[in-house]
Write a protein that holds these residues in place. Structure first.
Motif, short mmCIF file in Angstrom:
data_model
loop_
_atom_site.label_atom_id
_atom_site.label_comp_id
_atom_site.label_asym_id
_atom_site.label_seq_id
_atom_site.Cartn_x
_atom_site.Cartn_y
_atom_site.Cartn_z
N LYS A 1 0.75 -1.39 -0.10
CA LYS A 1 0.00 -0.21 0.21
C LYS A 1 0.73 1.16 0.02
CE LYS A 1 -2.55 -1.30 3.54
NZ LYS A 1 -3.54 -0.98 4.72
N ALA A 2 2.06 1.20 0.69
CA ALA A 2 3.05 2.41 0.82
C ALA A 2 3.39 2.65 -0.45
CB ALA A 2 4.00 2.30 1.88
N LEU A 3 3.97 1.67 -1.30
CA LEU A 3 4.39 1.79 -2.60
C LEU A 3 3.49 2.42 -3.47
CD1 LEU A 3 6.53 -1.39 -3.34
CD2 LEU A 3 7.44 0.97 -3.24
N ILE A 4 2.08 1.84 -3.48
CA ILE A 4 1.07 2.38 -4.38
C ILE A 4 0.83 3.80 -4.01
CG2 ILE A 4 -1.28 1.81 -4.60
CD1 ILE A 4 -0.81 -1.26 -4.55
N TYR A 5 0.48 4.29 -2.85
CA TYR A 5 0.31 5.46 -2.68
C TYR A 5 1.27 6.44 -2.90
CZ TYR A 5 -3.48 4.14 0.74
OH TYR A 5 -4.69 3.62 1.14
N ASN A 6 2.59 6.16 -2.62
CA ASN A 6 3.90 6.74 -3.05
C ASN A 6 3.83 6.94 -4.67
OD1 ASN A 6 6.42 7.77 -3.38
ND2 ASN A 6 7.34 6.50 -1.64
N SER A 7 3.55 6.00 -5.37
CA SER A 7 3.64 6.04 -6.68
C SER A 7 2.73 6.95 -7.37
CB SER A 7 3.56 4.62 -7.36
OG SER A 7 3.48 4.62 -8.87
N ALA A 8 1.18 6.91 -6.88
CA ALA A 8 0.02 7.87 -7.19
C ALA A 8 0.38 9.13 -6.90
CB ALA A 8 -1.08 7.05 -6.74
N ILE A 9 0.73 9.38 -5.89
CA ILE A 9 0.92 10.66 -5.34
C ILE A 9 2.07 11.49 -5.98
CG2 ILE A 9 1.65 12.09 -3.35
CD1 ILE A 9 0.49 9.95 -1.39
N SER A 10 3.23 10.67 -6.36
CA SER A 10 4.37 11.21 -6.97
C SER A 10 3.90 11.53 -8.44
CB SER A 10 5.50 10.15 -7.14
OG SER A 10 6.12 9.85 -5.85
N THR A 11 3.23 10.87 -9.08
CA THR A 11 3.07 11.09 -10.35
C THR A 11 1.96 12.19 -10.37
OG1 THR A 11 3.20 8.72 -11.12
CG2 THR A 11 2.08 10.13 -12.60
N GLY A 12 1.02 12.30 -9.52
CA GLY A 12 0.03 13.35 -9.55
C GLY A 12 0.69 14.80 -9.19
N LEU A 13 1.60 14.98 -8.22
CA LEU A 13 2.11 15.98 -7.93
C LEU A 13 3.09 16.38 -9.19
CD1 LEU A 13 3.10 15.46 -4.21
CD2 LEU A 13 1.42 17.03 -5.28
N SER A 14 3.74 15.50 -9.82
CA SER A 14 4.83 15.67 -10.74
C SER A 14 4.02 16.49 -12.01
CB SER A 14 5.62 14.49 -11.19
OG SER A 14 6.39 14.70 -12.40
N ILE A 15 2.78 15.84 -12.33
CA ILE A 15 1.93 16.39 -13.53
C ILE A 15 1.69 17.76 -13.25
CG2 ILE A 15 0.10 15.96 -14.71
CD1 ILE A 15 0.56 13.26 -14.80
N THR A 16 1.23 17.99 -12.07
CA THR A 16 0.54 19.37 -11.58
C THR A 16 1.79 20.57 -11.51
OG1 THR A 16 -1.12 18.18 -10.32
CG2 THR A 16 -0.93 20.44 -9.99
N GLY A 17 2.76 20.02 -10.70
CA GLY A 17 3.88 20.87 -10.66
C GLY A 17 4.63 21.21 -12.00
N GLY A 18 4.87 20.01 -13.00
CA GLY A 18 5.16 20.31 -14.38
C GLY A 18 4.67 21.39 -14.97
N TYR A 19 3.21 21.35 -15.19
CA TYR A 19 2.64 22.20 -15.83
C TYR A 19 2.74 23.48 -15.29
CZ TYR A 19 0.55 18.82 -19.18
OH TYR A 19 0.29 17.93 -20.13
N ALA A 20 2.59 23.66 -13.91
CA ALA A 20 2.69 25.10 -13.25
C ALA A 20 3.95 25.84 -13.65
CB ALA A 20 2.42 24.88 -12.01
N ILE A 21 5.20 24.86 -13.44
CA ILE A 21 6.37 25.70 -13.81
C ILE A 21 6.76 25.87 -15.19
CG2 ILE A 21 9.01 24.97 -13.71
CD1 ILE A 21 8.58 23.44 -11.29
N HIS A 22 6.05 25.02 -16.25
CA HIS A 22 6.20 25.22 -17.65
C HIS A 22 5.49 26.72 -17.84
CE1 HIS A 22 5.94 24.80 -21.83
NE2 HIS A 22 4.83 25.19 -21.86
N HIS A 23 4.27 26.73 -17.29
CA HIS A 23 3.67 28.22 -17.58
C HIS A 23 4.55 29.26 -17.11
CE1 HIS A 23 0.27 31.01 -17.84
NE2 HIS A 23 0.72 31.27 -16.52
N TYR A 24 5.08 29.08 -15.83
CA TYR A 24 5.89 30.28 -15.58
C TYR A 24 7.15 30.56 -15.90
CZ TYR A 24 2.14 31.08 -11.54
OH TYR A 24 0.99 31.22 -11.03
N THR A 25 7.67 29.69 -16.41
CA THR A 25 8.95 29.64 -17.29
C THR A 25 8.93 29.86 -18.66
OG1 THR A 25 9.08 27.10 -17.36
CG2 THR A 25 9.96 28.35 -15.48
#
Length: 340
Positions: free
Chosen positions: A251-275
């Protein structure tokens, strides 16, 4: 005194050229343009083998073994991803180079006209660059499922290798055998066939229309994100069904993977916009410094690939691991969800 003034005047110009004409930078950008899938895999390998494990292990107030499983997953994923991508991407990159050097041998006249889309040459066309990058970056999407399966399979042996003292009770002994396959003898004929196959796809009207419509979008980041989503979903499914990963760690591995991907995609688009504006300024200065280079368009194409790869890599492998490992550990302890 005149010599001193001249030297002073020339200093900024020299520094200017030094930044944008750096040989390592130019080689890296050319590599990103020629083999974008392998460039992304190399970036991931470099960050995931050092930066991410260090970030995970430094996560405060988190179960020690959950952190170690997250490290094992990171190392297994990057190693598998790089090796598979290295084997799969080189033939495709070579095939597209073959089309670049002799477009008329593989593409119809109407295709060349449509993909050139008003540019001076086919290679300078954003539409053609987009169409060919679909094949290069698309490889990551294609291999996502087998990569996640191998990653899941390798987590236990990586755990045993890195943390032997904590796994003495384990009766499973996993032997990893690696073999290096040489493709050199097959490259010439295979490259020709792959180039012909890519040419047939590029000759279709739907592909040409798609390329014309989306050539100026942030296509590289979109494809990388779609690949990450497929990887994550596949990994979650494999982990839940795995018989070699300890049940109380799944469960910890699954949560970790899902949270990482969600934050990565959201953060990636935000940083792309500001840069976006700083990137446009960088490209303009880069063009000015390299205006006489015959590979200028290739370098610009490389910048478009390198930017999202480095942004997503930096977020995913450096900043997010601490957050996702911490949150996954909390979610694992709080929610008692049965897996299959």
């Amino acid at each position: 005194m005149k010599i001193s003034l001249n030297q002073h005047k020339n200093t900024p110009k020299s520094n200017f050229k030094g930044i944008y004409n750096n040989k390592m930078l130019l080689k890296g950008l050319k590599f990103a343009a020629d083999n974008s899938a392998l460039f992304c895999a190399t970036t991931s390998l470099a960050l995931s083998t050092i930066a991410r494990p260090a970030a995970i292990l430094s996560t405060p107030k988190t179960d020690k073994k959950n952190k170690r499983y997250a490290c094992a997953k990171s190392l297994a994923s990057s190693a598998v991803g790089y090796l598979i991508m290295f084997a799969a991407s080189n033939p495709v990159a070579r095939a597209i180079k073959k089309i670049d050097s002799a477009p008329s041998d593989f593409l119809n006249k109407s295709t060349i006209k449509n993909l050139q889309s008003g540019s001076k040459t086919l290679l300078k066309s954003n539409v053609y660059q987009f169409a060919t990058q679909l094949f290069k970056l698309g490889l990551g999407f294609v291999i996502a499922v087998p990569k996640s399966a191998l990653t899941c399979f390798l987590i236990p042996p990586v755990m045993n290798l890195l943390f032997k003292n904590d796994n003495k009770s384990s009766n499973d002994k996993t032997k990893a055998n690696s073999s290096i396959i040489s493709f050199k003898g097959l490259y010439n004929s295979a490259t020709e066939k792959i180039a012909a196959g890519i040419g047939k796809i590029l000759n279709t009207k739907p592909v040409q229309k798609f390329a014309q419509k989306y050539a100026d979008t942030n296509f590289a980041q979109h494809i990388m994100n779609m690949t990450d989503v497929v990887l994550t979903v596949s990994f979650i499914n494999r982990t839940a069904k795995s018989k070699k990963i300890e049940d109380d760690r799944k469960k910890a591995l699954i949560y970790n993977s899902a949270i990482s991907t969600g934050l990565s995609i959201t953060g990636g688009y935000a940083i792309h916009h500001y840069t976006r504006k700083p990137t446009e300024k960088f490209i303009q200065k880069f063009k000015e410094a390299n205006k006489n280079s015959p590979l200028l368009e290739k370098y610009i194409e490389g910048i478009k690939i390198a930017k999202p790869a480095l942004i997503l890599g930096g977020i995913y492998y450096i900043f997010i691991p601490i957050i996702s490992t911490f949150l996954a550990d909390r979610a694992d302890k709080k929610h008692n969800i049965k897996l299959y």
